[in-house]
Design a protein around this motif. Structure first.
Motif, short mmCIF file in Angstrom:
data_model
loop_
_atom_site.label_atom_id
_atom_site.label_comp_id
_atom_site.label_asym_id
_atom_site.label_seq_id
_atom_site.Cartn_x
_atom_site.Cartn_y
_atom_site.Cartn_z
N THR A 64 0.83 -1.21 0.00
CA THR A 64 0.00 0.00 0.00
C THR A 64 0.86 1.25 0.00
N VAL A 65 1.94 1.28 0.78
CA VAL A 65 2.80 2.47 0.85
C VAL A 65 3.46 2.71 -0.50
N HIS A 66 3.94 1.64 -1.14
CA HIS A 66 4.54 1.78 -2.47
C HIS A 66 3.52 2.32 -3.46
N ASP A 67 2.29 1.84 -3.36
CA ASP A 67 1.23 2.32 -4.25
C ASP A 67 0.98 3.80 -4.04
N HIS A 68 0.90 4.23 -2.80
CA HIS A 68 0.67 5.65 -2.51
C HIS A 68 1.81 6.51 -3.05
N LEU A 69 3.04 6.06 -2.83
CA LEU A 69 4.18 6.85 -3.29
C LEU A 69 4.20 6.92 -4.82
N GLY A 70 3.75 5.83 -5.46
CA GLY A 70 3.65 5.86 -6.92
C GLY A 70 2.67 6.93 -7.38
N ASP A 71 1.54 7.05 -6.70
CA ASP A 71 0.55 8.08 -7.06
C ASP A 71 1.13 9.48 -6.91
N VAL A 72 1.87 9.69 -5.82
CA VAL A 72 2.45 11.02 -5.59
C VAL A 72 3.47 11.34 -6.67
N TYR A 73 4.36 10.39 -6.99
CA TYR A 73 5.38 10.62 -8.01
C TYR A 73 4.76 10.91 -9.37
N LEU A 74 3.68 10.20 -9.70
CA LEU A 74 3.04 10.44 -10.99
C LEU A 74 2.50 11.86 -11.07
N LYS A 75 1.89 12.32 -9.95
CA LYS A 75 1.32 13.66 -9.94
C LYS A 75 2.41 14.73 -10.01
N LEU A 76 3.59 14.36 -9.52
CA LEU A 76 4.74 15.28 -9.60
C LEU A 76 5.41 15.23 -10.97
N GLY A 77 4.93 14.33 -11.83
CA GLY A 77 5.52 14.20 -13.15
C GLY A 77 6.72 13.28 -13.19
N LYS A 78 6.97 12.54 -12.10
CA LYS A 78 8.11 11.61 -12.04
C LYS A 78 7.61 10.21 -12.40
N THR A 79 7.34 10.03 -13.69
CA THR A 79 6.70 8.81 -14.16
C THR A 79 7.56 7.58 -13.90
N LYS A 80 8.83 7.68 -14.13
CA LYS A 80 9.73 6.54 -13.94
C LYS A 80 9.74 6.10 -12.48
N ASP A 81 9.81 7.07 -11.56
CA ASP A 81 9.78 6.73 -10.13
C ASP A 81 8.45 6.11 -9.74
N ALA A 82 7.38 6.59 -10.36
CA ALA A 82 6.06 6.03 -10.08
C ALA A 82 6.00 4.57 -10.50
N ILE A 83 6.54 4.26 -11.68
CA ILE A 83 6.57 2.88 -12.17
C ILE A 83 7.33 1.98 -11.20
N THR A 84 8.47 2.47 -10.72
CA THR A 84 9.28 1.68 -9.78
C THR A 84 8.48 1.34 -8.53
N GLN A 85 7.72 2.30 -8.01
CA GLN A 85 6.94 2.07 -6.79
C GLN A 85 5.79 1.09 -7.05
N TRP A 86 5.11 1.21 -8.18
CA TRP A 86 4.00 0.30 -8.46
C TRP A 86 4.49 -1.13 -8.71
N GLN A 87 5.65 -1.23 -9.32
CA GLN A 87 6.23 -2.56 -9.51
C GLN A 87 6.55 -3.19 -8.16
N ALA A 88 7.10 -2.38 -7.26
CA ALA A 88 7.40 -2.87 -5.90
C ALA A 88 6.12 -3.26 -5.17
N SER A 89 5.08 -2.48 -5.38
CA SER A 89 3.80 -2.76 -4.72
C SER A 89 3.25 -4.11 -5.16
N LEU A 90 3.25 -4.34 -6.47
CA LEU A 90 2.72 -5.61 -6.99
C LEU A 90 3.57 -6.79 -6.55
N LYS A 91 4.88 -6.60 -6.50
CA LYS A 91 5.78 -7.67 -6.08
C LYS A 91 5.52 -8.04 -4.62
#
Length: 678
Positions: free
Chosen positions: A614-641
């Motif tokens: 859940t924390v990785h998912d939240h951080l992914g949402d924040v990064y995407l809104k900040l325009g840091k798409t690559k960082d968002a992808i990293t967090q969502w991948q970690a979340s799913l893993k």
């Protein structure tokens, strides 16, 4: 020699008992005024006897007047008490018993002689606190008071004494009857209510004990009965109620150090750290070598996450008592919460080595079992699971009676390691060895729940519903359903648990679980109502503040209120990773994105939280809104893993699908961004 007011009673011969009650219908009427006159004259002549060297005529007149006072008022029990004290203090017990028995030979119905015998025998029972009891004297005293109450069923003091004697003999049934008889004479008698409460407490009926003590303290509160009521609340782990009662005791007796220490202890146990600290500082100021006060202060600072101050106080405790085992154990706990798990393990191993013996007393064995269990838990927390299991097995080697307790820890270690195959095998074997152990049944049911066999686990737990610990069993059933995400099924066991909940903490636990159930069912108003119940009972419930605040933030409503709730939860528990995640999420909803990143990154740094999808998912949402798409992808991948490997994850299948969709959309977006930049 001078006669004190007490001594004037002691000059009376036991023969005067012949003027006392005989239990017959021909007893003369009581003349209080004449009795008091004779008492006063007896007192005067006793004083004169003391002034003039114990002159016989004064002693004789004192005796005559006291004999007349007894004849006029046979119920003057204080006189018999003083006589008993005289014979005990002068060592003339044999004479006293002989004279009383002679009187009873002439008049078996002379209850005053029996009262004297009963009091002497009672004094000769021994030290009940130390367990040194003269069984012969206990039986003899009981026999006298049984005969007294049979002849004089209105004798309140004798019923009370009989109740105490039965309790000393561990005859709770007769003790209850004796105190109940006293209450038929005086329904508000403090000693009878208190005695009956102690009997109920002895047999584990703490609810009835509290009812009786509440009746006493409501009518006539005093430090003794308030302390007894607080002790009953402690037995139910209702430390807040205990503290409330002890505050009233302090108001009545501000200098009572014993009550102050009990209050400080219960304040600490109920999480009221600042007020508890105030008292322990007072104890330490009064006695800088008060190791107990220093230890509790160190514990409070540790709970407040002020590790430097905790270390400072702990060093003072070590200086005051270098060999104190609890001081060394507290150092282990401090190292553990500081994140220095390896040092904590080595320190605890050193303690175990230094206290190793060829054989142990029962108390030493109990301490060592606790140390081994703590070492196993530290190993498990450090992911050294085999070392943890080996340590837990040492518990059973040390004390075979602790085998079931050790097995529960071993099963839990396999579960934490997600080794369900070995967890099931261990639990199966342990249940065969300890078929009647409730803890093992619960552990076995939890393993079944982890493996998706929820109904089988619930069936095993339901078999435990036999009257004892039913509340805990119902909550365990609800938890199994919660793990299986069968939220509708949680309702009935929670309702059953609520009916069995007697204390505020018990009710809070049920309200909290029901609030979580309603939230999962998306019944948000009902969920909020349950969490409000928790906060009504405990406004500083960090868990309820966080859950309710997060729920509001997740729905995007009343964000300022949500932020205040979560901030308060973090004030109470500053380094809680789950609360930091909630704070990050409410910041995200408030569009405070930089603050959100800071809070969520801190949350991921906390032990165990870094593996929370859940924390990785939240951080992914924040990064995407900040325009840091690559960082968002990293967090969502970690979340799913993490969600894939975590069988205990709270994530719903729909939530995982959403993360997958966000991840795929982000990959497309990143490809466009990358292509556009070329």
């Amino acid at each position: 020699m001078n006669f004190s007011p007490k001594a004037l009673f002691l000059a009376l011969p036991l023969a005067c008992l012949s003027y006392g009650q005989t239990g017959t219908a021909t007893s003369p009427p009581v003349d209080k005024a004449a009795a008091y006159y004779n008492f006063s004259m007896g007192h005067l002549y006793a004083e004169l006897a003391g002034v003039y060297g114990n002159r016989s005529e004064y002693v004789g007149k004192a005796i005559d007047h006291y004999k007349q006072a007894l004849k006029l008022d046979p119920g003057a029990s204080f006189l018999f008490e003083e006589l008993t004290d005289l014979y005990i203090q002068s060592g003339r017990l044999k004479d006293a018993v002989t004279e009383a028995e002679d009187i009873l030979k002439r008049d078996p119905n002379n209850l005053d002689a029996r009262r004297i015998l009963g009091r002497i025998y009672t004094r000769m029972i021994g030290d009940t606190q130390q367990g040194k009891i003269n069984e012969e004297m206990l039986r003899a005293a009981t026999e006298q008071y049984e005969k007294i109450t049979a002849k004089d069923p209105k004798d309140m003091e004798s019923w009370l004494t009989l109740g105490r004697l039965y309790r000393t003999a561990r005859n709770s049934v007769e003790a209850e009857k004796a105190y109940s008889q006293a209450l038929t004479i005086d329904p508000n008698n403090e000693d009878a209510l208190t005695g009956l409460a102690i009997v109920y407490s002895d047999v584990g009926d703490t609810k009835k004990a509290i009812e009786k003590l509440q009746a006493v303290t409501k009518k006539d509160p005093n430090p003794r009965t308030l302390a007894a009521l607080a002790s009953s609340y402690e037995q139910l782990h209702d430390y807040r109620s205990a503290a409330e009662v002890l505050r009233k005791a302090i108001d009545l007796d501000p200098e009572n150090s014993r009550v102050k220490r009990a209050l400080a202890r219960n304040l600490l146990a109920s999480g009221n750290l600042d007020e508890s600290l105030k008292y322990y500082k007072e104890f330490s100021d009064d006695d800088p070598h008060d190791t107990e006060a220093l230890l509790r202060m160190a514990e409070i600072y540790r709970e407040k996450r002020d590790f430097a101050k905790a270390r400072e106080i702990l060093d003072k405790a070590k200086a005051a008592d270098p060999e104190n085992l609890e001081v060394r154990y507290d150092e282990v706990n401090l190292l553990a919460v500081e994140g220095q798990t390896d040092k904590a393990i080595e320190t605890l191993k050193s303690v175990l080595k230094d206290t190793e013996r060829k054989s142990y007393s029962e108390s030493e064995k109990g301490v060592r079992l606790n140390l081994l269990e703590r070492l196993g838990e530290l190993y498990r927390g450090a992911n050294q699971n085999q070392a943890a299991i080996d340590t837990f097995r040492q518990m059973a080697d040390l004390d075979p009676d602790s085998g079931a307790r050790a097995e529960v820890q071993i099963v839990d270690t396999y579960r934490v390691a997600k080794d369900l195959k070995n967890a099931r095998a261990e639990a199966d074997a342990a249940r065969k060895k300890y078929p009647d152990d409730r803890g093992l049944t619960g552990a076995h049911a939890s393993v079944l729940g982890d493996m998706g066999k929820v109904d089988q686990g619930v069936s095993e737990l339901r078999a435990l519903l036999k009257g004892d610990h039913d509340r805990e069993t119902q909550l365990a059933i609800a938890q199994l359903y919660e793990k299986a995400k069968r939220y509708e099924d949680m309702g009935k066991p929670l309702d059953a648990a609520e009916k069995l909940s007697e204390t505020k903490p018990d009710k809070e636990a049920v309200y909290f679980m029901r609030g979580a159930m309603y939230e999962r069912l998306k019944k948000y108003d009902a969920s909020e109502a349950e969490f409000r119940k928790v906060l009504e009972l405990d406004p500083d419930s960090a868990g309820a503040l966080n859950y309710l605040g997060y729920m509001l933030a997740d729905r995007g409503v009343r964000l300022d209120e949500a932020q205040k709730m979560i901030a308060r939860a973090l004030e109470l528990d500053p380094d809680n990773g789950a609360y930091l995640d909630s704070l990050g999420w409410v910041y995200y909803r408030q569009n405070r994105l930089d603050d959100a990143v800071q809070a969520l990154v801190r949350a991921l740094s906390k032990s165990g939280i870094g593996q929370d999808p859940t924390v990785h998912d939240h951080l992914g949402d924040v990064y995407l809104k900040l325009g840091k798409t690559k960082d968002a992808i990293t967090q969502w991948q970690a979340s799913l893993k993490e969600a894939e490997t975590d069988t205990q994850s709270d994530m719903e299948p729909g939530e995982l699908a959403q993360i997958n969709k966000k991840l795929e959309d982000a990959k497309v977006r990143l490809a466009r961004e990358t292509g556009a930049s070329k």
